[in-house]
Design an enzyme around this catalytic site. Sequence first.
Site, PDB file in Angstrom:
ATOM      1  N   SER A  25       0.819  -1.223   0.000  1.00 36.15           N
ATOM      2  CA  SER A  25       0.000   0.000   0.000  1.00 36.15           C
ATOM      3  C   SER A  25       0.850   1.268   0.000  1.00 36.15           C
ATOM      4  O   SER A  25       0.428   2.306  -0.512  1.00 36.15           O
ATOM      5  CB  SER A  25      -0.942   0.002   1.211  1.00 36.15           C
ATOM      6  OG  SER A  25      -0.195  -0.104   2.417  1.00 36.15           O
ATOM      7  N   ASP A 201      -2.785   7.289  10.039  1.00 39.62           N
ATOM      8  CA  ASP A 201      -2.897   5.992  10.713  1.00 39.62           C
ATOM      9  C   ASP A 201      -1.573   5.501  11.309  1.00 39.62           C
ATOM     10  O   ASP A 201      -1.499   4.387  11.829  1.00 39.62           O
ATOM     11  CB  ASP A 201      -3.430   4.933   9.733  1.00 39.62           C
ATOM     12  CG  ASP A 201      -2.563   4.798   8.487  1.00 39.62           C
ATOM     13  OD1 ASP A 201      -1.471   5.417   8.447  1.00 39.62           O
ATOM     14  OD2 ASP A 201      -2.971   4.092   7.544  1.00 39.62           O
ATOM     15  N   HIS A 204       0.989   5.140   6.950  1.00 35.14           N
ATOM     16  CA  HIS A 204       1.109   5.750   5.621  1.00 35.14           C
ATOM     17  C   HIS A 204       1.487   7.231   5.734  1.00 35.14           C
ATOM     18  O   HIS A 204       1.004   7.927   6.629  1.00 35.14           O
ATOM     19  CB  HIS A 204      -0.206   5.605   4.848  1.00 35.14           C
ATOM     20  CG  HIS A 204      -0.578   4.176   4.602  1.00 35.14           C
ATOM     21  ND1 HIS A 204      -1.485   3.510   5.399  1.00 35.14           N
ATOM     22  CD2 HIS A 204      -0.155   3.292   3.671  1.00 35.14           C
ATOM     23  CE1 HIS A 204      -1.617   2.262   4.956  1.00 35.14           C
ATOM     24  NE2 HIS A 204      -0.809   2.102   3.903  1.00 35.14           N
TER      25      HIS A 204
END
Length: 729
Positions: A25, A201, A204
Amino acid sequence: MMHKYKNSEAKNCLIDKHIVFIGDSRIRQLFYSFIKLINPQVKEEGNKHGNILFEDKSASIKVDFLWYPEVNGSMRQRIKSWTEGSVAKPHIIVAGAATWSIKIHNGSNEALTQYKINITSIAPLLEKLAKSSDVYWVLQDPVYEDMLSESRKMITNEKIDAYNEAAVRILNSSSRNSKAKVKVFSVSKLIAQETIMKSADGLHLPESSRDTNAMILMNVYCNRIMKPIDGSCCQPQPPLTLIQKLAFCFFTLSIIGYLIINLINRNNYRKNKSCTDLESGEEKKPAISTPNVSTLEMLLHSFCKLGLIMTYFYLCDRANLFMKENKFYTHSSFFIPIVYILVLGVFYTENTKETKVLNREQTDEWKGWMQLVILIYHISGASTFLPVYMHIRVLVAAYLFQTGYGHFSYFWLKGDFGVYRVCQVLFRLNFLVVVLCVVMDRPYQFYYFVPLVTVWFMIIYATLAVWPQIVQKKASGNCLWHFGLLLKLICLLTCIYFLSYSQGAFEKIFSFWPLSKCFELNGNVYEWWFRWKLDRYVVFHGMLFAFIYLALQKRQMISEGKGDPLFSSRVSNVLLFISIASFLTYSIWASSCKNKTECNELHPSVSVVQILAFILIRNIPGYVRSVYSSFFAWFGKISLELFICQYHIWLAADTKGILVLIPGYPMFNVLVSTFIFVCVAHEISQITNDLAQIVVPKDNSALLKRLLCIAGFFSGLLLFSAMQDQSRH
């Protein structure tokens, strides 16, 4: 230095390219930031745990994101497929993964061991791809552990460091001596250390940080293709041109020649040194006390010093020896140094030798403090702040005002329109710039201020020298000559007005060869037209002011005695009030500017208001006119050299950034680079003055020979320049 790529530039660089981002991600974040540089309208949507394809058909660019969150057999198989001949290889591969392995296996040591085994099996494949493609391995960013959700608590910075160490150690281990290597993209990790606290979070990066990562990635790949002047990373050193090689040979021969002459002179001096007379026991005096410095020796000495200085210029701004950094404007970085130099200037106040309006000490002082303000403006990047920009435009206009005032006054009072005067002025203005054009491989128009003052000097000369030549001595006998001069000035104003609103006519005049070689920048003369138009009236204003002032002085309508006000008390007070009000009104208007283009349109007509207001405030009170700052005046005497030298040895990347001689210590770096910069500017001023006496002699026959040599030099320069352009194309 990082160049900020526009989407058009990004497309030009990546045309017909296939780029692949493969990983988790975090790599997906980098993928989105990267494609937004190509198309800012792209939205982050689609299957987050799947492949995402992007294509820009206008430039035939394909950018793919392949979801492989772990370094495992599946990732290896995909990478292996690109090494086989049947599948087209991507031009750029950006890979990286680790956090999923830590999360799924709960941070176990077995997972780290397996990661090392897997990346060891992938490394040879990536190294093989690196022979024909650009391959980047993105190191894992640190996390903000306090913000991680419960399901991610096992992802610690200690674990991430272990995975990064394994990747760095294993990658390129089998190709240590090979030029083709996997590039380790570690900058993201450094950025994250400063910005991960702003993460949503804890895992990221915030959007601004990942956008910076994408821009750096674009710089790493595209700088060597697009060669942006403000992108100092990842560009090969430009090869030496033929003209630069010839200049290097010339300066080398000058140094050798000077050393040989110096050695010969020393030997001669030793032979003539006083020795003891054996018969009388007395000491004889030498036949030659101090040898006279010959013209050749002075010439070689000047070129020897200049050669060493130019070597420093080249090393600072053309060789990849010193780092460069971007400018970041803050109000304190501009205004605090301004206050500091103003206080210094006040401490060095002295009495002037004469108390005339705009006397020599005063004009040197004016040039000096303006130049220091302009230097601070450039190094602080204050051009982004519009009110400061508009006030700096007035300072540049004031330089040109002085050009009009000074040259008009000289021709009007002296009546000297001889070739010697013209050549002296042109040499002093242009010598350094011509040398820099040769050594730094830059066009003449790049140093825009010198072409500007040179052309304006020639316009002033042509206006006054053309028949009938009207000077003060002639006009004193008949007042009608004053009207004749005013008619000349009106004709000049008409021509300026016509050219300023006829871009086509202006460009045609300066597009003829060889003028085009001097005034073109990036293949056209638009930049020259813009620079000329921006201050088109101020030289005329300077000439008109000089005419009115000298006429009033001739008729003894002003009082210039020491301590005396310029006019009667009542008139002086009224003019002072109007001047202060005008000065402040202009500053308020400039500070309220919202649009640079609109303000630039008004600037040529209104800049003279603040210039005249300053002159009157500075000269009407007798006690103010009788003192000057020797600190500012010293800098004023080398203001031209300071303005030009800053391009390469104080700033960097042709003024786009800041030269870094001492990394990690910004204040100390500025102090050291400033000291060297000022010393070099002062030395160049001395060299120019010395060479001006040799190259431009007063004797007409000798001057004619020198001019023929100079014409031959420029003819050769144009010929070699044409050869260079042809070889480049």
